[in-house]
Each structure stands twice: as structure tokens, then as C-alpha cells.
Design a protein around this motif. Structure first.
Motif, mmCIF file in Angstrom:
data_model
loop_
_atom_site.group_PDB
_atom_site.id
_atom_site.type_symbol
_atom_site.label_atom_id
_atom_site.label_comp_id
_atom_site.label_asym_id
_atom_site.label_seq_id
_atom_site.Cartn_x
_atom_site.Cartn_y
_atom_site.Cartn_z
ATOM 1 N N LYS A 199 0.816 -1.219 0.000
ATOM 2 C CA LYS A 199 0.000 0.000 0.000
ATOM 3 C C LYS A 199 0.847 1.264 0.000
ATOM 4 N N ARG A 200 1.906 1.278 0.807
ATOM 5 C CA ARG A 200 2.707 2.500 0.931
ATOM 6 C C ARG A 200 3.307 2.904 -0.412
ATOM 7 N N GLN A 201 3.897 1.941 -1.133
ATOM 8 C CA GLN A 201 4.520 2.271 -2.413
ATOM 9 C C GLN A 201 3.486 2.687 -3.452
ATOM 10 N N GLU A 238 2.513 6.248 -2.670
ATOM 11 C CA GLU A 238 3.595 7.170 -3.044
ATOM 12 C C GLU A 238 3.651 7.368 -4.554
#
Length: 431
Positions: free
Chosen positions: A382-384, A387
Motif C-alpha cells: 500500500k505505501r509504495q 507514493e
């Protein structure tokens, strides 16, 4: 033919789903024989799930410690629950960065090397990680009369083995992917017993024991069923087919959306229309049908590839076959670019990760990285993804220069076509 309520269509979907996923005991997510350590697994002893999880979740790397002796030598292995030995067991071993294994040093090193290689190969070929550290195992039985003890993991941490350059062995660390529970076991229990294995809800101070307590509340009325909270094993577990299995459950789709979709109907039971509305006739010359201002190719394409691109742009369903090196990845890149230029969204899937990477690399090289969002392998957390969305949205604030109409290209094309036509024109009556 109407698919709604049609038992033949439902049967077709059910058979397809059964072929996709194995919820039988051959699936390691439904039954793991933890006593059999000959495969690509490493059992962990003298550890507690609630101590291992926070260490790995914090991003730290843990090392392996071999307690046994090689060549079948009898080693004295001290286990935390050995009768009469609790007084001499140092509880600091629970909170250090070592994962203890009953294997000998050489056996452990060889096994970790094999697991690391197999994990890398699986990720390169399938694009997904299938290596997990399983925390907590439930013992269950297929029915009340069965004497066959089944064991299945409950919490699975996505991990990777990293080479320790100093010791020339492998350490373990958690990947930036979602922690998951045992989906095939969840499906099996739902089908056989009507038991609903809870989903994982991981908060800031979450611990595996909180989930084990939930599961214990579900299985406590089952005779002989129990949970070993601190049973831990490193091994391979695959979920990909089960997700497709769930997607193909026609009852989960509102308003019969799946079985009545035109693509599904065409593929499964109605077929597709013929070539009556084909864009190109057999005698048509491509340059007569496609002026340069209608063509949107970001990489080179010959006439046969250009036909495929235009067929796809028009919304037709087609299968394109060709041996390696005939430009299939170029054609796909052009189709994606043309669709994006028209404001469409494209989902490109492939069985092998290498196929995805080839097309992605082509798009990046021609300056189209901003239209690509990777949703596989290491880029699937999710984080990537967030971003990447942020970076692309910021890049979208810039207005690119609009190129002029391709008049020079059309002039050059017509000039070359005129030369070709002159070369192939008969001279007088010479034949």
C-alpha cells in the motif's frame, strides 16, 4: 441464452472454481505435517509469537540459531516446555533477535540456501512472494470420528531471506506487504462446518495472541481442536488461486454482473461475433485506411502490428499469436499507450513477471512512466502504491506541449509510397 438462473452456467462456474483451488489436505495451508521437516521448511522452537512479531514488524532483521548437531549426532536441545528444565531456561531468549531451530548448523545453512533460491525463482516467475513465517497452528479434525490430526497455520507474515555477508548465511526480515490469515482454511471451515475464521484487524499495538483468542472462541466447542499459539514455521504458502476462486463465485456479484457480462458470455457460452464489421479488408492497404494523424505508436510497429493495435483500439476481442521475437510486447506497449491517450484505463496481466517487466520497461523508455502503476511483486504494498499515485498526480500538474499535426510524416510516407508504386507499375505493354 440467458445466464441468470441457468443451472448449466452455474455448473460451469463451479467446475472452473474447483479446478482453481485446492482446499483439500494436500494444500499446506489446510494441513501441514510439522513433524515432517524434509521439505523446504524450518521449524522454530523456544520462541513466542508475541515476541517474534514486534521484532520483525519494526523492520529489524532476525538471525537463525542452530541448536542441533549435524550428521545425526545426538545433541542436547533445551526446549522451553521440557519437563523439569524450566528453571535453567533463560527467558531472554524470547526477546533476542535469534530464531532457534532444532537443525544442525550445516543442515540449517543448506535448507536456508534452498529456500532463498526457491523463493527468488518463484517471485521472478510468478511475480508474487510465497515465503511466509507462520505464527500459531490450529489442530483440527475433519469429523468427530476421524483420528487423523490436521494442523494449519493461522497468521502468516510475508518475509524474505537476506544474505548476511559477514556470516555467509541467511537472515530473515519482514516484507512491506499485508499480513494475512489462512484463506483456504477459512474457505474449508466455512464449507464443511459453517465456521467463520475471522479476518485480521491489525492495529498499532496488535499482537498475534489477540487473533488466537478470537479463533479459540470459535473452535472451543469442537472436541480435540486446539491452538498452539507459539508454533512457528518458515515455509512456502500460496494464496493466488484462492483469490481467483472467490472472484468467480457468481453469488458474490450483484445483479448477476459476472455471468451476464458480455466478455464472460462470449468466452463461456455464446461465442463472439464474426468478422462482418472488420476494420480492414483483405485487399486494403494500411496507408489508405490509417492516416498518420490517427496513428498513435510510441514504439516501432509494422503493418501486421498496426492492424492489431487498431483492432484493439476499436474494442474488438482478439487473440494474437506469434513466436518469440515477433514484437508482441511492442504491440502491447502501443495498445496501452493508445488507450491511455484516449482516456481509457488498461489492466495488463501476465502469468510470468518477466512479461510484465518487458512491457513496463518499453513504456518507461519512451517517457510514459507516469501512466504506469505497478501492482505486482515488491511494488504491491500500500505505501509504495500511494507514493506512486502522489508522484504521478504531482507530475500531472504540468501541461505538456502539444505536438504539431504530422504533415511532414504524411508527406514522407506518400513520397515513399509513390516510389514503391512506380517500381511495381508495368512499363507500357512489356508485361
Amino acid at each position: 441464452m440467458n445466464a441468470e438462473g441457468n443451472p448449466q452456467v452455474r455448473k460451469l462456474f463451479d467446475e472452473t472454481r474447483r479446478r482453481l483451488v485446492e482446499t483439500g489436505t494436500r494444500n499446506r495451508l489446510v494441513h501441514v505435517n510439522r513433524a515432517n521437516t524434509r521439505g523446504a521448511v524450518v521449524n522454530i522452537v523456544n520462541e513466542r509469537s508475541d515476541d517474534v512479531y514486534p521484532i520483525l514488524a519494526s523492520g529489524k532483521t532476525m538471525r537463525f540459531r542452530a541448536l542441533g548437531k549435524d550428521k545425526h549426532e545426538q545433541g542436547e536441545i533445551l526446549l522451553a516446555d521440557d519437563t523439569g528444565e524450566a528453571e535453567t531456561f533463560d527467558e531472554n531468549r524470547y526477546t533476542d533477535n535469534l530464531l532457534e531451530s532444532p537443525l544442525g548448523p550445516d543442515a540449517l545453512a543448506k535448507k536456508l540456501l534452498k529456500i532463498a533460491r526457491d523463493a527468488r525463482t518463484a517471485e521472478e516467475e510468478q511475480g508474487v512472494n510465497i515465503l511466509y513465517l507462520a505464527l500459531g497452528f490450529v489442530t483440527w479434525f475433519e469429523d468427530e470420528k476421524s483420528d487423523i490430526r490436521r494442523e494449519a497455520p493461522l497468521v502468516l507474515l510475508p518475509v524474505e531471506l537476506v544474505r548476511n555477508q559477514r556470516t555467509s548465511t541467511y537472515d530473515i526480515r519482514m516484507r512491506g506487504e499485508d499480513i494475512i490469515t489462512n484463506l483456504p482454511l477459512q474457505q474449508r471451515w466455512q464449507d464443511d462446518f459453517g465456521l467463520v475464521l475471522p479476518e485480521l484487524e491489525i492495529g498499532e499495538d496488535w499482537q498475534p495472541s489477540q487473533y488466537f483468542e478470537e479463533v479459540e472462541g470459535i473452535v472451543e466447542e469442537r472436541d480435540r481442536w486446539k491452538i498452539d499459539w507459539n508454533a512457528i514455521q518458515l515455509g512456502f504458502f500460496s494464496f493466488s488461486k484462492l483469490l481467483m476462486y472467490r472472484d468467480l463465485d457468481i453469488d458474490l456479484w450483484p445483479d448477476s454482473a459476472l455471468e451476464t457480462h458480455k466478455l464472460v458470455k462470449g468466452l463461456l457460452y455464446e461465442g463472439f461475433e464474426g468478422d462482418d464489421d472488420a476494420i480492414f479488408g483483405e485487399e486494403d492497404k494500411l496507408d489508405d485506411v490509417l492516416p498518420p494523424d490517427r496513428i498513435f505508436h510510441v514504439v516501432d510497429a509494422d503493418a501486421s502490428q498496426a492492424r492489431v493495435i487498431e483492432e484493439a483500439r476499436s474494442g474488438r476481442n482478439l487473440v494474437v499469436q506469434g513466436p518469440p521475437g515477433t514484437g508482441k510486447s511492442q504491440t502491447i506497449a502501443n495498445i496501452i499507450a493508445a488507450a491511455a491517450q484516449e482516456g481509457k484505463t488498461v489492466l495488463f496481466v501476465a502469468e510470468k513477471m518477466a512479461a510484465l517487466e518487458v512491457v513496463h520497461d518499453r513504456l518507461v523508455k519512451v517517457g510514459l512512466a507516469d501512466i504506469c502503476l505497478e501492482l505486482h511483486s515488491r511494488s504491491a504494498n500500500k505505501r509504495q502504491v500511494l507514493e506512486e499515485l502522489k508522484r504521478t498526480l504531482n507530475a500531472g500538474a504540468a501541461v505538456p506541449a502539444i505536438p504539431a499535426r504530422p504533415e511532414a510524416l504524411q508527406y514522407s510516407r506518400d513520397k515513399l509510397n509513390a516510389i514503391a508504386q512506380a517500381l511495381h507499375s508495368p512499363i507500357g505493354d512489356t508485361g
